[in-house]
Design an enzyme around this catalytic site. Structure first.
Site, mmCIF file in Angstrom:
data_model
loop_
_atom_site.group_PDB
_atom_site.id
_atom_site.type_symbol
_atom_site.label_atom_id
_atom_site.label_comp_id
_atom_site.label_asym_id
_atom_site.label_seq_id
_atom_site.Cartn_x
_atom_site.Cartn_y
_atom_site.Cartn_z
ATOM 1 N N LYS A 180 1.829 6.880 5.208
ATOM 2 C CA LYS A 180 0.699 6.063 4.390
ATOM 3 C C LYS A 180 2.364 5.174 5.398
ATOM 4 O O LYS A 180 3.053 4.865 5.822
ATOM 5 C CB LYS A 180 1.236 5.518 2.920
ATOM 6 C CG LYS A 180 0.728 4.173 2.514
ATOM 7 C CD LYS A 180 -0.935 4.491 2.418
ATOM 8 C CE LYS A 180 -1.772 3.942 1.529
ATOM 9 N NZ LYS A 180 -2.157 4.196 1.465
ATOM 10 N N ASP A 235 -5.338 -0.867 3.769
ATOM 11 C CA ASP A 235 -4.194 -1.040 2.019
ATOM 12 C C ASP A 235 -4.137 -2.601 1.940
ATOM 13 O O ASP A 235 -4.586 -3.594 2.057
ATOM 14 C CB ASP A 235 -3.425 -0.057 2.754
ATOM 15 C CG ASP A 235 -2.711 0.121 0.566
ATOM 16 O OD1 ASP A 235 -3.690 1.254 0.194
ATOM 17 O OD2 ASP A 235 -2.206 -0.478 -0.071
HETATM 18 P P1 NDP Z 1 -6.789 -6.029 -1.006
HETATM 19 O O1 NDP Z 1 -5.817 -6.425 -0.363
HETATM 20 O O2 NDP Z 1 -7.981 -6.235 -0.456
HETATM 21 O O3 NDP Z 1 -6.972 -6.937 -2.300
HETATM 22 C C1 NDP Z 1 -5.520 -6.247 -3.308
HETATM 23 C C2 NDP Z 1 -5.819 -7.403 -4.488
HETATM 24 O O4 NDP Z 1 -5.508 -6.731 -5.897
HETATM 25 C C3 NDP Z 1 -6.050 -8.692 -4.301
HETATM 26 O O5 NDP Z 1 -6.695 -9.119 -5.649
HETATM 27 C C4 NDP Z 1 -4.042 -8.901 -4.816
HETATM 28 O O6 NDP Z 1 -4.518 -9.896 -5.531
HETATM 29 C C5 NDP Z 1 -4.256 -7.647 -6.054
HETATM 30 N N1 NDP Z 1 -2.826 -7.104 -6.360
HETATM 31 C C6 NDP Z 1 -2.168 -6.387 -5.080
HETATM 32 N N2 NDP Z 1 -1.203 -6.161 -5.425
HETATM 33 C C7 NDP Z 1 -1.413 -6.951 -7.085
HETATM 34 C C8 NDP Z 1 0.430 -7.061 -7.472
HETATM 35 N N3 NDP Z 1 1.402 -6.339 -7.289
HETATM 36 N N4 NDP Z 1 -0.077 -7.520 -9.050
HETATM 37 C C9 NDP Z 1 -1.286 -7.391 -9.785
HETATM 38 N N5 NDP Z 1 -2.024 -8.127 -8.478
HETATM 39 C C10 NDP Z 1 -1.717 -7.603 -7.431
HETATM 40 O O7 NDP Z 1 -5.973 -4.162 -1.037
HETATM 41 P P2 NDP Z 1 -7.536 -3.305 -1.597
HETATM 42 O O8 NDP Z 1 -8.498 -3.828 -2.862
HETATM 43 O O9 NDP Z 1 -7.641 -2.561 0.305
HETATM 44 O O10 NDP Z 1 -6.612 -2.489 -2.495
HETATM 45 C C11 NDP Z 1 -6.693 -2.041 -3.721
HETATM 46 C C12 NDP Z 1 -5.761 -1.138 -4.202
HETATM 47 O O11 NDP Z 1 -6.371 -0.277 -3.994
HETATM 48 C C13 NDP Z 1 -4.851 -0.338 -4.414
HETATM 49 O O12 NDP Z 1 -4.000 -0.014 -4.753
HETATM 50 C C14 NDP Z 1 -4.811 0.741 -2.461
HETATM 51 O O13 NDP Z 1 -3.806 1.578 -2.294
HETATM 52 C C15 NDP Z 1 -6.549 0.818 -3.130
HETATM 53 N N6 NDP Z 1 -6.911 1.534 -2.114
HETATM 54 C C16 NDP Z 1 -7.753 0.701 -1.258
HETATM 55 C C17 NDP Z 1 -8.369 1.751 -0.184
HETATM 56 C C18 NDP Z 1 -8.807 0.877 0.995
HETATM 57 O O14 NDP Z 1 -9.738 1.239 1.739
HETATM 58 N N7 NDP Z 1 -9.063 -0.009 1.158
HETATM 59 C C19 NDP Z 1 -8.522 2.994 -0.580
HETATM 60 C C20 NDP Z 1 -8.361 3.622 -0.911
HETATM 61 C C21 NDP Z 1 -7.138 3.356 -2.506
HETATM 62 P P3 NDP Z 1 -3.922 -11.600 -4.505
HETATM 63 O O15 NDP Z 1 -4.692 -11.430 -4.104
HETATM 64 O O16 NDP Z 1 -2.859 -11.953 -5.598
HETATM 65 O O17 NDP Z 1 -3.031 -10.997 -3.524
HETATM 66 O O1 2IT Z 2 -5.469 5.053 0.442
HETATM 67 C C1 2IT Z 2 -6.404 5.145 0.841
HETATM 68 O O2 2IT Z 2 -6.502 5.876 0.775
HETATM 69 C C2 2IT Z 2 -6.182 4.219 1.889
HETATM 70 N N1 2IT Z 2 -5.762 2.670 1.824
HETATM 71 C C3 2IT Z 2 -7.626 4.123 2.738
HETATM 72 C C4 2IT Z 2 -6.505 5.059 3.969
HETATM 73 C C5 2IT Z 2 -7.439 4.943 5.300
HETATM 74 O O3 2IT Z 2 -7.324 5.582 6.300
HETATM 75 O O4 2IT Z 2 -9.105 4.989 5.498
#
Ligand code: NDP
Ligand code: 2IT
Length: 464
Positions: free
Chosen positions: A137, A177
């Site tokens: 990460k 992420d």
């Molecule tokens: P994005 O940046 O696309 O979206 C994040 C969302 O969460 C936004 O709505 C953001 O609000 C909100 N957010 C972020 N940080 C905070 C915080 N500290 N407090 C409150 N709200 C928060 O990220 P993702 O959708 O990609 O990721 C969301 C979650 O999913 C994370 O935990 C990530 O690790 C996990 N994840 C993502 C993967 C991926 O493929 N993208 C894979 C597996 C897990 P705002 O718009 O106000 O910033």
């Molecule tokens: O938390 C996760 O699994 C991710 N942010 C996706 C990682 C990836 O390599 O696609």
């Protein structure tokens, strides 16, 4: 079958207490990392009891120590000509079963502890996908909020100007992420290609015209809903007609909502870092499209949704002061999809009291330990992030496979693989849980099933 079973109670065994004591001495102040390890070590205690060879080879001590952590300075200039310095990191946690793989997070809260927790989770998650990827990460404390496109580009180029030395398609393959989506991957990839003069699969989540995979943007959210469906099936239920709580409004939340709609459920909440909306009529496809435009193009606040749609309420929330009141809204399923530690013990209890029977974690570690205990005690179908959100990294690995073949697979084909992988993760988690006397406990099941493959690979490779 084992004769030993796992203790559900909050009280920790002396083994876990001693292990965590030593770990916290070695990693002072790294609260998120310690939380992620403790949640896992409780499950692994029984595995090492049954497999003393892991203990004599020091597998637990090694698996909690990242193989390498890289920290670097990222210097960039804003649109006004002011110079900024951020910290960049890459945690190469465990490469025993394949090249390090995992996302990059750009958020002001990023520090070593957060990236070590995410890297540690990623090791088990990637193993569960059954694909050959190790865990890593990275990211930066850079805050993308309010930054222009040009500033984002300059930051990404500066970040990659350091990171490029340490990654590669057979070494370490980052992806997105929080705060890193298709736009950022584009700028990062451009700089990598310029510096190395190589077009390789060094990043996933690439654009479809330059090596990306169909369904990668959708994969995490779709996968979390497939996982929920599999869990519900074990009780003869489905998402059809269910009211669902979704938190976040980014990549994972958006495609979770889309798949819930596909399967006949109703999403009644979404949120961002400043507040949440409650739409009792449900977020339909048109409204979801509106949210996607708001978040992905206009980059506005979720509060605007309540102004643009009737019958919707919006409330501010301050997540540093506790769980969002979003979780108090009655529903049957919940998909936390924003960030870590969103659901504390009290919020979990209110959810259960209000009728939630299924929680599938799109985010990484969104439920705090007291919340996890509550869900398990109350017999909620609780899918922990390392299992439920593994669809994203799984399709990243499929993107790597397509890139190596110089081939593109159809939407249908990638989605079929994704469904199949999520089904296998569900089955492996259930089987491991049953094998260790905690049938139906997906938390222990996922930890154990993810651990075994990595531990065996480490055994095969000797003391390194
Ligand atoms: P994005 O940046 O696309 O979206 C994040 C969302 O969460 C936004 O709505 C953001 O609000 C909100 N957010 C972020 N940080 C905070 C915080 N500290 N407090 C409150 N709200 C928060 O990220 P993702 O959708 O990609 O990721 C969301 C979650 O999913 C994370 O935990 C990530 O690790 C996990 N994840 C993502 C993967 C991926 O493929 N993208 C894979 C597996 C897990 P705002 O718009 O106000 O910033
Ligand atoms: O938390 C996760 O699994 C991710 N942010 C996706 C990682 C990836 O390599 O696609």
């Amino acid at each position: 079958m084992s004769t030993s079973t796992i203790d559900h109670s909050v009280a920790r065994s002396s083994f876990v207490q001693e292990f965590m004591h030593a770990l916290s001495d070695r990693n002072p102040g790294e609260t998120e990392f310690l939380q992620a390890v403790e949640e896992c070590i409780v499950s692994l205690e029984k595995v090492v009891e049954r497999h003393p060879e892991y203990r004599s080879a020091g597998i637990l001590d090694r698996i909690v120590e990242p193989e390498r952590i890289i920290q670097f300075r990222v210097t960039w200039m804003d649109d006004q000509g002011e110079v900024h310095v951020n910290r960049g990191y890459r945690v190469q946690f465990n490469g025993a079963i394949g090249p390090y793989k995992g996302g990059l997070r750009f958020h002001p809260s990023v520090n070593r502890s957060i990236l070590k927790f995410l890297g540690f989770e990623q090791v088990f998650k990637n193993s569960l996908t059954t694909l050959p990827i190790g865990g890593g990460k990275g990211g930066s404390d850079f805050d993308p909020r309010g930054r222009s496109d040009a500033e984002i580009m300059r930051f990404c180029h500066a970040f990659m100007s350091e990171l490029f030395r340490f990654i590669g398609p057979d070494t370490d393959v980052p992806a997105g992420d929080i705060g890193v989506g298709g736009r950022e991957i584009g700028y990062l990839f451009g700089q990598y290609r310029k510096l190395t003069n190589r077009f390789t699969g060094v990043l996933t989540g690439r654009g479809i015209n330059w090596g990306g995979s169909l369904i990668r943007p959708e994969a995490t959210g779709f996968g979390a809903v497939y996982f929920a469906s599999s869990m519900l099936e074990t009780r003869g239920r489905s998402l059809e007609g269910m009211d669902c709580l979704v938190s976040g409004s980014g990549n994972v939340a958006q495609y979770t909502t889309e798949k819930v709609l596909d399967l006949g459920g109703r999403v009644i909440t979404m949120s961002d870092s400043t507040g949440y909306i409650h739409d009792p009529n449900g977020i339909d496809r048109n409204k979801l499209q509106w949210i996607m435009d708001l978040k992905n193009n206009r980059r506005g606040r979720i509060a605007e949704y309540a102004e643009a749609h009737s019958g919707v309420t919006y409330h501010d929330h301050d997540l540093s002061a506790g769980s969002s009141p979003l979780w108090r809204i009655p529903a049957e399923a919940a998909f936390p999809s924003a960030t870590q530690n969103e659901i504390d013990g009290a919020a979990a209890q209110v959810m259960v009291d209000n009728g939630v029977i299924c929680v599938s974690e799109g985010a990484n570690m969104p439920t705090m330990p007291e919340g996890q205990h509550c869900f398990i005690k109350e017999n909620v179908l609780y899918g922990p992030g390392k299992a439920a959100n593994a669809g994203g990294v799984a399709v990243s690995a499929l993107e790597m496979a397509q890139g190596s073949q110089r081939m593109y697979w159809s939407r249908e084909e990638v989605d079929r693989h994704l469904k199949d992988i999520m089904g296998r993760i569900h089955k492996a988690s259930l089987e491991a849980a049953a094998d260790y006397g905690v049938a139906g406990n997906y938390l222990h099941g996922a930890n154990i099933a993810g651990f075994r493959k990595v531990a065996d690979a480490m055994m095969d490779q000797g003391i390194i």
